[in-house]
Design an enzyme around this catalytic site. Structure first.
Site, PDB file in Angstrom:
ATOM      1  N   LEU A  83      21.922 -20.956  18.002  1.00 55.40           N
ATOM      2  CA  LEU A  83      22.808 -19.480  18.467  1.00 55.40           C
ATOM      3  C   LEU A  83      21.275 -18.215  18.066  1.00 55.40           C
ATOM      4  CD1 LEU A  83      26.250 -19.134  19.070  1.00 55.40           C
ATOM      5  CD2 LEU A  83      24.805 -19.120  21.019  1.00 55.40           C
ATOM      6  N   PRO A  84      20.566 -17.368  18.063  1.00 53.04           N
ATOM      7  CA  PRO A  84      20.306 -17.240  18.017  1.00 53.04           C
ATOM      8  C   PRO A  84      20.456 -16.184  16.322  1.00 53.04           C
ATOM      9  CG  PRO A  84      19.909 -15.893  19.757  1.00 53.04           C
ATOM     10  CD  PRO A  84      20.878 -17.389  19.455  1.00 53.04           C
ATOM     11  N   THR A 113      20.107 -20.628  12.572  1.00 52.93           N
ATOM     12  CA  THR A 113      19.479 -20.399  11.310  1.00 52.93           C
ATOM     13  C   THR A 113      20.081 -18.756  11.114  1.00 52.93           C
ATOM     14  OG1 THR A 113      17.199 -21.366  11.051  1.00 52.93           O
ATOM     15  CG2 THR A 113      17.659 -19.315   9.472  1.00 52.93           C
ATOM     16  N   LYS A 188      17.193 -22.753   4.329  1.00 57.28           N
ATOM     17  CA  LYS A 188      16.156 -22.944   5.289  1.00 57.28           C
ATOM     18  C   LYS A 188      15.501 -21.805   5.360  1.00 57.28           C
ATOM     19  CE  LYS A 188      14.945 -22.970   9.591  1.00 57.28           C
ATOM     20  NZ  LYS A 188      13.958 -23.681  10.169  1.00 57.28           N
ATOM     21  N   LYS A 263      13.286 -12.412  12.421  1.00 63.61           N
ATOM     22  CA  LYS A 263      15.128 -12.636  11.179  1.00 63.61           C
ATOM     23  C   LYS A 263      15.035 -13.295  10.170  1.00 63.61           C
ATOM     24  CE  LYS A 263      16.465 -15.588  12.452  1.00 63.61           C
ATOM     25  NZ  LYS A 263      17.271 -16.724  13.062  1.00 63.61           N
TER      26      LYS A 263
HETATM   27  P1  NAD Z   1      16.554 -19.205  21.579  1.00 64.78           P
HETATM   28  O1  NAD Z   1      16.658 -17.904  21.639  1.00 64.78           O
HETATM   29  O2  NAD Z   1      15.358 -19.833  22.498  1.00 64.78           O
HETATM   30  O3  NAD Z   1      17.458 -20.155  22.200  1.00 64.78           O
HETATM   31  C1  NAD Z   1      19.274 -18.940  22.047  1.00 64.78           C
HETATM   32  C2  NAD Z   1      19.926 -19.860  22.997  1.00 64.78           C
HETATM   33  O4  NAD Z   1      21.805 -19.006  22.974  1.00 64.78           O
HETATM   34  C3  NAD Z   1      19.746 -18.702  24.109  1.00 64.78           C
HETATM   35  O5  NAD Z   1      19.625 -19.866  25.558  1.00 64.78           O
HETATM   36  C4  NAD Z   1      21.031 -18.018  24.647  1.00 64.78           C
HETATM   37  O6  NAD Z   1      21.098 -17.588  25.755  1.00 64.78           O
HETATM   38  C5  NAD Z   1      22.126 -18.607  23.557  1.00 64.78           C
HETATM   39  N1  NAD Z   1      23.131 -17.861  23.540  1.00 64.78           N
HETATM   40  C6  NAD Z   1      22.645 -17.075  22.725  1.00 64.78           C
HETATM   41  N2  NAD Z   1      24.166 -16.090  22.313  1.00 64.78           N
HETATM   42  C7  NAD Z   1      24.884 -17.000  23.026  1.00 64.78           C
HETATM   43  C8  NAD Z   1      26.782 -16.900  22.835  1.00 64.78           C
HETATM   44  N3  NAD Z   1      27.569 -16.117  22.867  1.00 64.78           N
HETATM   45  N4  NAD Z   1      26.903 -17.998  24.353  1.00 64.78           N
HETATM   46  C9  NAD Z   1      26.447 -19.339  24.293  1.00 64.78           C
HETATM   47  N5  NAD Z   1      25.471 -19.117  24.071  1.00 64.78           N
HETATM   48  C10 NAD Z   1      24.037 -17.823  23.738  1.00 64.78           C
HETATM   49  O7  NAD Z   1      16.310 -19.194  20.102  1.00 64.78           O
HETATM   50  P2  NAD Z   1      15.759 -21.043  20.091  1.00 64.78           P
HETATM   51  O8  NAD Z   1      14.484 -20.840  19.088  1.00 64.78           O
HETATM   52  O9  NAD Z   1      15.903 -22.151  20.405  1.00 64.78           O
HETATM   53  O10 NAD Z   1      16.350 -20.782  18.445  1.00 64.78           O
HETATM   54  C11 NAD Z   1      18.276 -21.034  17.420  1.00 64.78           C
HETATM   55  C12 NAD Z   1      18.309 -20.529  16.618  1.00 64.78           C
HETATM   56  O11 NAD Z   1      17.395 -22.060  15.833  1.00 64.78           O
HETATM   57  C13 NAD Z   1      17.271 -19.824  15.688  1.00 64.78           C
HETATM   58  O12 NAD Z   1      18.831 -19.264  15.125  1.00 64.78           O
HETATM   59  C14 NAD Z   1      16.125 -20.014  15.098  1.00 64.78           C
HETATM   60  O13 NAD Z   1      15.515 -19.368  13.700  1.00 64.78           O
HETATM   61  C15 NAD Z   1      16.711 -21.253  14.530  1.00 64.78           C
HETATM   62  N6  NAD Z   1      14.999 -22.622  15.113  1.00 64.78           N
HETATM   63  C16 NAD Z   1      14.088 -21.854  15.955  1.00 64.78           C
HETATM   64  C17 NAD Z   1      13.529 -23.297  16.020  1.00 64.78           C
HETATM   65  C18 NAD Z   1      12.420 -22.738  17.500  1.00 64.78           C
HETATM   66  O14 NAD Z   1      11.182 -23.327  16.695  1.00 64.78           O
HETATM   67  N7  NAD Z   1      12.530 -22.368  18.362  1.00 64.78           N
HETATM   68  C19 NAD Z   1      13.287 -23.615  14.815  1.00 64.78           C
HETATM   69  C20 NAD Z   1      13.986 -24.141  13.498  1.00 64.78           C
HETATM   70  C21 NAD Z   1      15.201 -23.698  13.499  1.00 64.78           C
END
Ligand code: NAD
Length: 315
Positions: A83-84, A113, A188, A263
């Site tokens: 999740l975000p 994260t 992280k 964030k």
């Molecule tokens: P994103 O915004 O693309 O995806 C988050 C997903 O969570 C969305 O599809 C959203 O609809 C879903 N969501 C939110 N609340 C929800 C709920 N209550 N129930 C079900 N689904 C829900 O984010 P991301 O890029 O996939 O990143 C996710 C996490 O990973 C974050 O914490 C980010 O910091 C971390 N991260 C991201 C990356 C990257 O390159 N994108 C790399 C490492 C870590």
């Protein structure tokens, strides 16, 4: 304490051949390709996301769709969330009481994260119900998620970390155990503070070179083989057109959002205040990403920070 299990030590282990019932919640830029790899590995996945189209893509790949998060976890042996931010993780597990729907025998792995405090709070609540939980944030970007080469940085009890390994090995190549609950998040956050600084610094250097007549591809090639090399110059170049697979060459779509980096830099700043640590470069990077986000770029990939240095990057 950092233990890396990069190789398949027990290729014939019966446990590794067993199909596990996994609930996967959060199918965004990272969660979707991670879940795909678990389906490919033969696991029985039930998925849920607020976005119906994200769920549809996974069901086409062989996962089952759940109507809501509670139904997703109902029969799960392992629950994974991606999740975000802290807010979403706390709301789901605590306020919506998802922990109350998870079987006490299940293992919960949160890969988002979030702040170490949030991670500890949720892990303690899980422990109070007799549920095993670890934090396991990832590094490696969307490319690493798709390729199954992510780095997982785990925090929690050794026994729970050991249970998580066979599952996480299907999505990643490097698995580290940083310490107790929340330690994965601390590591992280330190990594991403450095990443934010390096991406801003790489953008600054490329913009300077181009303003002084250099070809961005030539300068990038030189830096990648010189002492300024880093993850951005090797795999994630911020200049459009230099690396066809990088988000910069796709209009900064997908990838790792500016607001997610903001964030993480905020989490670093909070951790620094708690321990009275000096993080001047981290704070500068946080301010640069805050300015960029305020200019309307929050949803772009974080490598678009280049645009702060040059308004019209050459393709
Ligand atoms: P994103 O915004 O693309 O995806 C988050 C997903 O969570 C969305 O599809 C959203 O609809 C879903 N969501 C939110 N609340 C929800 C709920 N209550 N129930 C079900 N689904 C829900 O984010 P991301 O890029 O996939 O990143 C996710 C996490 O990973 C974050 O914490 C980010 O910091 C971390 N991260 C991201 C990356 C990257 O390159 N994108 C790399 C490492 C870590």
């Amino acid at each position: 304490m950092a233990v890396s299990e990069q190789h398949d030590a027990y290729p014939c282990s019966p446990r590794r051949q067993t199909m596990t019932r996994i609930a996967f919640i959060g199918l965004g830029n990272m969660g979707a390709p991670m879940a795909h790899n678990l389906v490919k590995a033969g696991h029985d996945l039930t998925v849920y996301d607020l976005s119906a189209s994200a769920v549809a893509q996974l069901t086409q790949a062989g996962a089952s769709a759940a109507a809501d998060a509670a139904s997703a976890v109902a029969n799960a042996e392992v629950v994974i969330t991606m999740l975000p931010a802290s807010l979403h993780v706390e709301r789901l597990y605590l306020e919506d009481d998802l922990l109350g729907r998870v079987a006490p025998s299940a293992l919960v792995i949160d890969c988002s994260t979030i702040s170490p405090e949030s991670a500890r709070k949720v892990a303690e609540a899980a422990q109070g119900r007799g549920i095993a939980m670890i934090d396991a944030p990832v590094s490696g970007g969307t490319g690493g998620a798709a390729a199954g080469t992510l780095t997982f940085i785990m925090g929690g009890d050794e026994a729970n970390v050991a249970r998580a390994r066979p599952i996480l090995e299907k999505m990643g190549k490097n698995l580290f155990h940083a310490g107790g609950a929340g330690a994965g998040q601390v590591a992280k956050i330190c990594n991403n503070m450095l990443l934010g600084i390096l991406m801003a610094g790489t953008s600054e250097a490329l913009a300077l070179g181009v303003a002084n007549g250099l070809d961005p591809a030539v300068l990038s090639e030189i830096v990648a083989k010189s002492s300024g090399r880093n993850w951005a110059t090797e795999l994630y170049n911020p200049w459009p057109g230099v690396m066809p697979q990088a988000p910069a060459s796709k209009g900064y779509a997908g990838g790792f959002g500016v607001d997610l980096m903001l964030k993480d830099l905020g989490l670093a700043a909070e951790s620094a205040m708690t321990t009275r640590s000096a993080v001047p470069l981290g704070e500068l990077a946080r301010n640069l990403f805050a300015m960029h986000s305020a200019g309307g770029s929050g949803k772009l990939d974080f490598s678009s920070i280049l645009q702060l240095y040059t308004r019209a990057p050459q393709k």
